[in-house]
Design an enzyme around this catalytic site. Structure first.
Site, PDB file in Angstrom:
ATOM      1  N   SER A  33      -7.749   6.441  -7.521  1.00  0.00           N
ATOM      2  CA  SER A  33      -7.291   5.063  -7.702  1.00  0.00           C
ATOM      3  C   SER A  33      -8.076   4.157  -6.741  1.00  0.00           C
ATOM      4  O   SER A  33      -8.940   4.638  -6.005  1.00  0.00           O
ATOM      5  CB  SER A  33      -5.791   4.969  -7.442  1.00  0.00           C
ATOM      6  OG  SER A  33      -5.516   5.437  -6.140  1.00  0.00           O
ATOM      7  N   SER A  34      -7.771   2.884  -6.769  1.00  0.00           N
ATOM      8  CA  SER A  34      -8.436   1.890  -5.893  1.00  0.00           C
ATOM      9  C   SER A  34      -9.935   1.791  -6.135  1.00  0.00           C
ATOM     10  O   SER A  34     -10.714   1.619  -5.192  1.00  0.00           O
ATOM     11  CB  SER A  34      -8.211   2.200  -4.404  1.00  0.00           C
ATOM     12  OG  SER A  34      -6.858   2.318  -4.137  1.00  0.00           O
TER      13      SER A  34
ATOM     14  N   GLY B 103     -11.234  -0.533  -7.939  1.00  0.00           N
ATOM     15  CA  GLY B 103     -11.572  -1.920  -8.247  1.00  0.00           C
ATOM     16  C   GLY B 103     -11.647  -2.182  -9.735  1.00  0.00           C
ATOM     17  O   GLY B 103     -12.438  -2.995 -10.206  1.00  0.00           O
TER      18      GLY B 103
ATOM     19  N   ASP C 175      -3.253  -7.674  -9.963  1.00  0.00           N
ATOM     20  CA  ASP C 175      -4.514  -7.777 -10.713  1.00  0.00           C
ATOM     21  C   ASP C 175      -4.557  -9.043 -11.560  1.00  0.00           C
ATOM     22  O   ASP C 175      -5.628  -9.577 -11.826  1.00  0.00           O
ATOM     23  CB  ASP C 175      -4.721  -6.548 -11.608  1.00  0.00           C
ATOM     24  CG  ASP C 175      -5.320  -5.389 -10.815  1.00  0.00           C
ATOM     25  OD1 ASP C 175      -6.100  -5.662  -9.884  1.00  0.00           O
ATOM     26  OD2 ASP C 175      -4.995  -4.236 -11.117  1.00  0.00           O
TER      27      ASP C 175
ATOM     28  N   PRO D 279     -16.998  14.956 -10.823  1.00  0.00           N
ATOM     29  CA  PRO D 279     -15.678  14.333 -11.025  1.00  0.00           C
ATOM     30  C   PRO D 279     -15.674  13.380 -12.224  1.00  0.00           C
ATOM     31  O   PRO D 279     -14.692  13.316 -12.959  1.00  0.00           O
ATOM     32  CB  PRO D 279     -15.440  13.576  -9.711  1.00  0.00           C
ATOM     33  CG  PRO D 279     -16.300  14.255  -8.706  1.00  0.00           C
ATOM     34  CD  PRO D 279     -17.506  14.736  -9.455  1.00  0.00           C
ATOM     35  N   THR D 280     -16.784  12.670 -12.424  1.00  0.00           N
ATOM     36  CA  THR D 280     -16.871  11.764 -13.574  1.00  0.00           C
ATOM     37  C   THR D 280     -16.841  12.572 -14.878  1.00  0.00           C
ATOM     38  O   THR D 280     -16.134  12.211 -15.827  1.00  0.00           O
ATOM     39  CB  THR D 280     -18.165  10.923 -13.482  1.00  0.00           C
ATOM     40  OG1 THR D 280     -18.051  10.080 -12.351  1.00  0.00           O
ATOM     41  CG2 THR D 280     -18.387  10.083 -14.721  1.00  0.00           C
TER      42      THR D 280
ATOM     43  N   CYS E  48       6.794 -21.255   1.380  1.00  0.00           N
ATOM     44  CA  CYS E  48       8.047 -20.682   0.888  1.00  0.00           C
ATOM     45  C   CYS E  48       8.984 -20.321   2.047  1.00  0.00           C
ATOM     46  O   CYS E  48       9.581 -21.200   2.643  1.00  0.00           O
ATOM     47  CB  CYS E  48       7.764 -19.507  -0.038  1.00  0.00           C
ATOM     48  SG  CYS E  48       9.138 -19.222  -1.171  1.00  0.00           S
TER      49      CYS E  48
ATOM     50  N   MET F 159       8.275 -22.411   4.874  1.00  0.00           N
ATOM     51  CA  MET F 159       8.855 -23.768   4.897  1.00  0.00           C
ATOM     52  C   MET F 159      10.315 -23.691   5.353  1.00  0.00           C
ATOM     53  O   MET F 159      10.768 -24.496   6.167  1.00  0.00           O
ATOM     54  CB  MET F 159       8.784 -24.406   3.515  1.00  0.00           C
ATOM     55  CG  MET F 159       9.751 -25.568   3.372  1.00  0.00           C
ATOM     56  SD  MET F 159       9.446 -26.624   1.985  1.00  0.00           S
ATOM     57  CE  MET F 159      11.084 -27.278   1.667  1.00  0.00           C
TER      58      MET F 159
ATOM     59  N   ARG G  56      14.796 -17.388  -3.847  1.00  0.00           N
ATOM     60  CA  ARG G  56      16.201 -17.448  -4.233  1.00  0.00           C
ATOM     61  C   ARG G  56      16.923 -18.589  -3.503  1.00  0.00           C
ATOM     62  O   ARG G  56      17.849 -19.173  -4.002  1.00  0.00           O
ATOM     63  CB  ARG G  56      16.852 -16.112  -3.855  1.00  0.00           C
ATOM     64  CG  ARG G  56      18.059 -15.708  -4.648  1.00  0.00           C
ATOM     65  CD  ARG G  56      18.516 -14.313  -4.227  1.00  0.00           C
ATOM     66  NE  ARG G  56      17.495 -13.295  -4.427  1.00  0.00           N
ATOM     67  CZ  ARG G  56      17.199 -12.749  -5.605  1.00  0.00           C
ATOM     68  NH1 ARG G  56      17.838 -13.109  -6.682  1.00  0.00           N
ATOM     69  NH2 ARG G  56      16.255 -11.824  -5.701  1.00  0.00           N
TER      70      ARG G  56
ATOM     71  N   HIS H 255       4.311 -21.635  -3.937  1.00  0.00           N
ATOM     72  CA  HIS H 255       3.192 -20.776  -3.522  1.00  0.00           C
ATOM     73  C   HIS H 255       1.864 -21.349  -4.019  1.00  0.00           C
ATOM     74  O   HIS H 255       1.376 -20.943  -5.067  1.00  0.00           O
ATOM     75  CB  HIS H 255       3.383 -19.362  -4.074  1.00  0.00           C
ATOM     76  CG  HIS H 255       4.477 -18.609  -3.407  1.00  0.00           C
ATOM     77  ND1 HIS H 255       4.286 -17.895  -2.248  1.00  0.00           N
ATOM     78  CD2 HIS H 255       5.789 -18.477  -3.718  1.00  0.00           C
ATOM     79  CE1 HIS H 255       5.426 -17.352  -1.877  1.00  0.00           C
ATOM     80  NE2 HIS H 255       6.362 -17.684  -2.745  1.00  0.00           N
TER      81      HIS H 255
ATOM     82  N   GLU I 105      -1.030 -20.751  -3.046  1.00  0.00           N
ATOM     83  CA  GLU I 105      -2.122 -19.773  -3.056  1.00  0.00           C
ATOM     84  C   GLU I 105      -2.338 -19.153  -4.431  1.00  0.00           C
ATOM     85  O   GLU I 105      -3.422 -18.678  -4.748  1.00  0.00           O
ATOM     86  CB  GLU I 105      -1.862 -18.669  -2.009  1.00  0.00           C
ATOM     87  CG  GLU I 105      -0.747 -17.674  -2.322  1.00  0.00           C
ATOM     88  CD  GLU I 105       0.646 -18.131  -1.896  1.00  0.00           C
ATOM     89  OE1 GLU I 105       0.862 -19.354  -1.778  1.00  0.00           O
ATOM     90  OE2 GLU I 105       1.523 -17.264  -1.704  1.00  0.00           O
TER      91      GLU I 105
HETATM   92  N1  GLN Z   1      13.281 -15.197   1.022  1.00  0.00           N
HETATM   93  C1  GLN Z   1      13.160 -16.563   0.649  1.00  0.00           C
HETATM   94  C2  GLN Z   1      13.935 -16.876  -0.593  1.00  0.00           C
HETATM   95  O1  GLN Z   1      14.242 -16.024  -1.370  1.00  0.00           O
HETATM   96  C3  GLN Z   1      11.708 -16.970   0.498  1.00  0.00           C
HETATM   97  C4  GLN Z   1      10.996 -16.228  -0.573  1.00  0.00           C
HETATM   98  C5  GLN Z   1       9.504 -16.323  -0.470  1.00  0.00           C
HETATM   99  O2  GLN Z   1       8.974 -16.622   0.587  1.00  0.00           O
HETATM  100  N2  GLN Z   1       8.807 -16.033  -1.546  1.00  0.00           N
HETATM  101  O3  GLN Z   1      14.253 -18.014  -0.835  1.00  0.00           O
END
Ligand code: GLN
Length: 542
Positions: free
Chosen positions: A13-14, A16, A71, A189-190, A380, A383, A469, A514, A516
């Site tokens: 595995s791994s 890529g 992925d 192995p291949t 998240c 914050m 949540r 999020h 990112e």
């Molecule tokens: N644990 C927090 C919540 O559920 C923040 C979740 C997170 O950072 N994705 O609200």
């Protein structure tokens, strides 16, 4: 019907496979084709949402609220095509659907079996929800030979037959280990892995062999002969310095060419300017910055995959290399002088997270970033902790807490039981299951026009992806704003705080979503670009 490329992995595995699939997707796009990427995961969880990030890596979230394999993040970052719920399925989901149908009586008294009922459900999934795609790249998780992946392999074997060779192609990713004493890349192995595939009725058309060195011609011929593949279809999959060099490298080795040859498509040169520009930027930074990431899942960096990539993208936008220093937040709780942990940091990021453990350390790191004017980005959970930090240390609410940690006297962060999404109301309760019940997927956020957030986004509204949540309680807004923490972004109904920021600080911003997840190397996310820019500015000052 689009053309399907089924991507399997063998030997270990791994290798890529996900990056290979994503890179192939980007190469086909560069040839003008419309692509879609999908992943079939053989584990029994219904989705990875309940899995620990330190076991399985990050949970990637789509706009439509699916919790998926990481992925899918690679797929989005390399192709810009936003993934959907219909792009990732697990054995658990397939079985739960089949069993639900059985309970409903949909099978009219038949005996339910892996073949055909489970395999049919897999096939239906693979060909579902497609429009005008030219290619569907479908990656099968796991390694050929695993018991779990057998129904998936059987399903794609059948699909290959049904679609015909002009609509399907099997790409197998393997490993050629280098044995130092023999000074040789080993092909055995291949060969075994291909034999394993053949034993379930799949003959690979193309082999992508991961290798530390170029495959010598005679080894290539040997692999071709033993594996029943043309030598040109044995592709050199060399290790890359950066994942963003992979599309160019695989193109040079002929991967997309072989796919086109298989489907009898034109073999013209694709336009890879974007990847050349990104590749050059990665290789030639004009400086570097150190960013401290104060989190909890630092033992497996895959748990912050998108975050690390988004920081890299922010670096590309500012022509600098971003050095990430992953610090376990608990270190801030035990260190004699926690300030020293951030001594070299040009910026501090507190990412998403779950649970009480390490949360006090995160709050401590935020205090330092705030007091020492170090650029700060909270995401998240980051914050939520930034809000608790301000409440406890500035707004005179030392008892402020989150109901995530159990009962608290002053639930500044708490479980929202009802909120709206567009015209729909979503509800949750304390007794809900853990799986799939968070606020998930894209939600609108409206920003104040004189805010740092609006300035970074160059817009007053944005849609970002959520996975949490608990929510910051809007009822404490006045107290927190009075001590400088501005609620600069809210849900359109004004009930859910989405962005908080400070104006008495060079760069202090925290978001409930999020960002990112939506950053791309060719389209870095504005919050990350701004954050890295602030880090660059600080690095020049100190
Ligand atoms: N644990 C927090 C919540 O559920 C923040 C979740 C997170 O950072 N994705 O609200």
């Amino acid at each position: 019907m689009p053309r399907f490329v089924f991507i399997t992995g063998g030997v270990v595995s791994s290798l890529g496979k996900g990056l290979a699939s994503a890179s192939l997707g980007s190469l086909l796009q560069a040839r003008g084709y419309k692509v879609r990427l999908r992943k079939l995961d053989p584990y029994l969880n219904v989705d990875p949402g309940t899995m620990s990030p330190t076991q399985h890596g990050e949970v990637f979230v789509t706009d439509d609220g699916a919790e998926t394999d990481l992925d899918l993040g690679h797929y989005e970052r390399f192709t810009g095509v936003h993934a959907k719920k219909s792009d990732n399925v697990t054995t658990g989901k397939i079985y739960s659907d089949v069993l639900a149908r059985e309970r409903r009586g949909d099978y009219l008294g038949a005996t339910i079996q892996v073949i055909p009922h489970v395999t049919n459900a897999i096939k239906e999934f693979v060909v579902s929800d497609l429009t005008d795609e030219d290619f569907v790249l479908c990656e099968i998780g796991g390694t050929v030979g695993d018991i779990e992946s057998l129904p998936f392999l059987e399903a794609i074997r059948q699909l290959g037959n049904e679609l015909g060779r002009d609509k399907s192609c099997f790409l197998h990713v393997t490993l050629l280990p280098y044995i130092a004493v023999a000074d040789e890349l080993k092909t055995k192995p291949t060969q075994h892995s291909v034999k394993e595939l053949q034993s379930v009725g799949i003959q690979p058309d193309i082999l992508l062999c991961r290798t530390p060195f170029d495959i010598p011609a005679e080894q290539r011929a040997k692999i071709g002969q033993f594996c029943n593949v043309r030598p040109e279809a044995v592709i050199n999959g060399r290790d890359a310095d950066s994942i963003y060099h992979v599309p160019l490298m695989y193109h040079q080795e002929g991967l997309d060419m072989e796919i086109c040859r298989h489907f009898d498509l034109p073999l013209n040169e694709p336009d890879l300017t974007v990847w050349r520009t990104i590749g050059d930027a990665v290789l030639n930074p004009e400086g570097e910055v150190n960013i401290a990431v104060v989190g909890k899942y630092t033992s497996l960096l895959d748990s912050y995959k998108s975050l690390a990539e988004a920081l890299t993208h922010g670096g590309l936008n500012n022509h600098v290399k971003v050095n990430m220093n992953w610090i376990d937040s608990e270190e801030f709780e035990t260190a004699e002088n926690p300030m020293l942990l951030l001594e070299d940091a040009d910026a501090v990021l507190v990412p998403g997270g779950f649970g009480h453990r390490g949360s006090e350390g995160k709050i401590k790191a935020i205090t330092i970033a705030r007091e020492k004017q170090i650029p700060f980005l909270g995401i998240c959970f980051g914050m939520q902790m930034a809000v608790l930090e301000a409440a406890r240390n500035l707004a005179g609410m030392p008892q402020a807490g989150s109901t995530e940690f159990g009962e608290t006297e002053l639930p500044l962060v708490g479980l929202m039981r009802e909120w709206s999404r567009g015209y729909e109301v979503e509800t949750r309760s304390y007794s809900d299951d853990l799986g799939g019940t968070m606020r998930l997927g894209a939600y609108d956020c409206v920003m104040e026009d004189d805010s740092l957030a609006a300035q970074l986004y160059q817009s007053l509204s944005v849609q970002e992806r959520h996975r949490h949540r608990y929510e910051v309680n809007i009822n404490y807004r006045d107290e927190l704003e009075a001590c400088g923490l501005h609620f600069s972004g809210l849900s359109p109904d004004g009930l859910l705080p989405e962005i908080v920021e400070r104006r008495d600080h060079p760069f202090f911003i925290a978001v409930q979503f999020h960002p990112e997840l939506k950053s791309k190397p060719f389209d870095p996310h504005p919050l990350f670009s701004g954050f890295v820019e602030a880090a660059v500015t600080r690095s020049r000052l100190v």
